[in-house]
Design a protein around this motif. Sequence first.
Motif, PDB file in Angstrom:
ATOM      1  N   GLY A 114       0.812  -1.210   0.000  1.00  0.00           N
ATOM      2  CA  GLY A 114       0.000   0.000   0.000  1.00  0.00           C
ATOM      3  C   GLY A 114       0.843   1.256   0.000  1.00  0.00           C
ATOM      4  N   ASN A 115       1.951   1.221   0.745  1.00  0.00           N
ATOM      5  CA  ASN A 115       2.838   2.378   0.792  1.00  0.00           C
ATOM      6  C   ASN A 115       3.468   2.633  -0.572  1.00  0.00           C
ATOM      7  N   HIS A 116       3.782   1.538  -1.273  1.00  0.00           N
ATOM      8  CA  HIS A 116       4.326   1.673  -2.626  1.00  0.00           C
ATOM      9  C   HIS A 116       3.303   2.341  -3.546  1.00  0.00           C
ATOM     10  N   LEU A 117       2.037   1.934  -3.432  1.00  0.00           N
ATOM     11  CA  LEU A 117       0.992   2.531  -4.263  1.00  0.00           C
ATOM     12  C   LEU A 117       0.746   3.985  -3.858  1.00  0.00           C
ATOM     13  N   THR A 118       0.783   4.249  -2.539  1.00  0.00           N
ATOM     14  CA  THR A 118       0.574   5.612  -2.063  1.00  0.00           C
ATOM     15  C   THR A 118       1.645   6.552  -2.583  1.00  0.00           C
ATOM     16  N   SER A 119       2.878   6.069  -2.654  1.00  0.00           N
ATOM     17  CA  SER A 119       3.982   6.911  -3.095  1.00  0.00           C
ATOM     18  C   SER A 119       3.814   7.372  -4.536  1.00  0.00           C
ATOM     19  N   ARG A 120       2.962   6.680  -5.296  1.00  0.00           N
ATOM     20  CA  ARG A 120       2.695   7.106  -6.669  1.00  0.00           C
ATOM     21  C   ARG A 120       1.662   8.233  -6.701  1.00  0.00           C
ATOM     22  N   PHE A 121       0.945   8.402  -5.593  1.00  0.00           N
ATOM     23  CA  PHE A 121      -0.106   9.413  -5.532  1.00  0.00           C
ATOM     24  C   PHE A 121       0.363  10.684  -4.847  1.00  0.00           C
ATOM     25  N   TRP A 122       1.048  10.531  -3.705  1.00  0.00           N
ATOM     26  CA  TRP A 122       1.599  11.692  -3.015  1.00  0.00           C
ATOM     27  C   TRP A 122       2.765  11.242  -2.152  1.00  0.00           C
ATOM     28  N   LYS A 123       3.555  12.198  -1.690  1.00  0.00           N
ATOM     29  CA  LYS A 123       4.721  11.886  -0.873  1.00  0.00           C
ATOM     30  C   LYS A 123       4.293  11.749   0.578  1.00  0.00           C
ATOM     31  N   ASP A 124       4.548  10.602   1.150  1.00  0.00           N
ATOM     32  CA  ASP A 124       4.221  10.344   2.548  1.00  0.00           C
ATOM     33  C   ASP A 124       5.450   9.747   3.215  1.00  0.00           C
ATOM     34  N   GLU A 125       5.398   9.643   4.550  1.00  0.00           N
ATOM     35  CA  GLU A 125       6.528   9.029   5.244  1.00  0.00           C
ATOM     36  C   GLU A 125       6.702   7.579   4.794  1.00  0.00           C
ATOM     37  N   ASP A 126       7.918   7.219   4.474  1.00  0.00           N
ATOM     38  CA  ASP A 126       8.229   5.836   4.114  1.00  0.00           C
ATOM     39  C   ASP A 126       8.718   5.132   5.369  1.00  0.00           C
ATOM     40  N   TRP A 127       7.918   4.214   5.878  1.00  0.00           N
ATOM     41  CA  TRP A 127       8.221   3.578   7.147  1.00  0.00           C
ATOM     42  C   TRP A 127       9.071   2.327   6.999  1.00  0.00           C
ATOM     43  N   SER A 128       9.524   2.047   5.831  1.00  0.00           N
ATOM     44  CA  SER A 128      10.327   0.835   5.666  1.00  0.00           C
ATOM     45  C   SER A 128      11.369   1.046   4.585  1.00  0.00           C
ATOM     46  N   GLU A 129      12.521   0.442   4.775  1.00  0.00           N
ATOM     47  CA  GLU A 129      13.564   0.471   3.757  1.00  0.00           C
ATOM     48  C   GLU A 129      13.458  -0.736   2.831  1.00  0.00           C
ATOM     49  N   LEU A 130      12.412  -1.544   3.018  1.00  0.00           N
ATOM     50  CA  LEU A 130      12.226  -2.722   2.184  1.00  0.00           C
ATOM     51  C   LEU A 130      11.431  -2.344   0.938  1.00  0.00           C
ATOM     52  N   PRO A 131      12.019  -2.445  -0.241  1.00  0.00           N
ATOM     53  CA  PRO A 131      11.254  -2.174  -1.459  1.00  0.00           C
ATOM     54  C   PRO A 131      10.354  -3.362  -1.778  1.00  0.00           C
ATOM     55  N   ILE A 132       9.225  -3.085  -2.389  1.00  0.00           N
ATOM     56  CA  ILE A 132       8.344  -4.158  -2.828  1.00  0.00           C
ATOM     57  C   ILE A 132       8.030  -3.921  -4.304  1.00  0.00           C
ATOM     58  N   HIS A 133       8.123  -4.953  -5.087  1.00  0.00           N
ATOM     59  CA  HIS A 133       7.899  -4.845  -6.522  1.00  0.00           C
ATOM     60  C   HIS A 133       6.526  -5.433  -6.843  1.00  0.00           C
ATOM     61  N   ASP A 134       5.587  -4.547  -7.166  1.00  0.00           N
ATOM     62  CA  ASP A 134       4.193  -4.928  -7.351  1.00  0.00           C
ATOM     63  C   ASP A 134       3.931  -5.193  -8.828  1.00  0.00           C
ATOM     64  N   VAL A 135       4.032  -6.441  -9.233  1.00  0.00           N
ATOM     65  CA  VAL A 135       3.822  -6.813 -10.626  1.00  0.00           C
ATOM     66  C   VAL A 135       2.376  -6.573 -11.036  1.00  0.00           C
ATOM     67  N   ASP A 136       1.468  -6.650 -10.090  1.00  0.00           N
ATOM     68  CA  ASP A 136       0.043  -6.479 -10.389  1.00  0.00           C
ATOM     69  C   ASP A 136      -0.242  -5.132 -11.041  1.00  0.00           C
ATOM     70  N   THR A 137       0.544  -4.109 -10.723  1.00  0.00           N
ATOM     71  CA  THR A 137       0.296  -2.780 -11.290  1.00  0.00           C
ATOM     72  C   THR A 137       0.609  -2.713 -12.784  1.00  0.00           C
ATOM     73  N   LEU A 138       1.272  -3.727 -13.310  1.00  0.00           N
ATOM     74  CA  LEU A 138       1.615  -3.726 -14.731  1.00  0.00           C
ATOM     75  C   LEU A 138       0.426  -4.069 -15.613  1.00  0.00           C
ATOM     76  N   PHE A 139      -0.660  -4.540 -14.998  1.00  0.00           N
ATOM     77  CA  PHE A 139      -1.780  -5.050 -15.783  1.00  0.00           C
ATOM     78  C   PHE A 139      -3.050  -4.204 -15.629  1.00  0.00           C
ATOM     79  N   ARG A 140      -2.913  -2.980 -15.151  1.00  0.00           N
ATOM     80  CA  ARG A 140      -4.092  -2.149 -14.924  1.00  0.00           C
ATOM     81  C   ARG A 140      -4.619  -1.584 -16.250  1.00  0.00           C
ATOM     82  N   PRO A 141      -5.932  -1.674 -16.504  1.00  0.00           N
ATOM     83  CA  PRO A 141      -6.512  -1.073 -17.712  1.00  0.00           C
ATOM     84  C   PRO A 141      -6.441   0.451 -17.653  1.00  0.00           C
ATOM     85  N   HIS A 142      -6.598   1.064 -18.802  1.00  0.00           N
ATOM     86  CA  HIS A 142      -6.573   2.526 -18.885  1.00  0.00           C
ATOM     87  C   HIS A 142      -7.809   3.113 -18.194  1.00  0.00           C
ATOM     88  N   LEU A 143      -7.599   4.175 -17.450  1.00  0.00           N
ATOM     89  CA  LEU A 143      -8.696   4.892 -16.788  1.00  0.00           C
ATOM     90  C   LEU A 143      -8.658   6.349 -17.240  1.00  0.00           C
TER      91      LEU A 143
END
Length: 263
Positions: free
Chosen positions: A86-115
């Motif tokens: 969720g923090n990874h997705l939030t960071s695409r919307f606005w800048k918020d505190e990053d509470w973890s140094e662990l990156p997560i690679h969300d492959v699911d976001t590669l398949f989103r239809p156009h909005l």
Amino acid sequence: MNRDTSRRFAYIETCLYWGVGITARQLGETFEIARPNAQASIAAYRELHPNNLRYNGSLKRHEASDTFEAHYISDKPEFYLNYLRGNHLTSRFWKDEDWSELPIHDVDTLFRPHLQTDIIRTVVSAIQTQQALHLYYHAKAQTHYLTVAPNQLVYASRRYHVRAYNYDANKYIDLVLSRILEASFSLEDWVSSDEDKEWNTYVDLHFKPNPKLPEQLRNTLLLDFRLDNDIYTITVRKAVQAYVLREMERLDWRYQIPLWLRS
């Protein structure tokens, strides 16, 4: 307890339980506060929960004690990993505190239809202000106009949907947001989801590993969900059970049969 203090305490616990520990410098940099204020926050947390942390003098950091108990966060791993995503997705919307140094690679976001921005803004505004909409919608069978009262947003099958009352059909339906071609406000009286029986009704769906699968794969599925009685039960709103069935009963790419069968 005010919101700022609560968030700092939640961050302290996140670093203690899901990290290696917390320092005043780390807390200060995350929340952009002076070091003395960060030290005061850690001291305040320690005063409330003295058995939760100990100070490691050699590494100069506070660490979780063996008797740590979470008060401001969840200690469930799935919730923590959901937070990272969720923090990874939030960071695409606005800048918020990053509470973890662990990156997560969300492959699911590669398949989103156009909005389409203006359409989504109209739909979201209609839900918030409880207004009806005129839509031009591309359905699988036909492209047509319809008037709806949007109620809920749903994410399923890697797509965003809106649950809405359809005035023309006199029933509640699901619409895929990417298939709405036009949207404008209507003067129809908005209809809530209070009478949406399928939305307000929960059902239990029971599944078991497909007996035609190899035994090792069946055992893997059971292990993934820690199923003691070989039955996987999902409680879901009746209105969205079709998405659960579609996911659970889809064909496995290798064996070309469903991994799960309804029990």
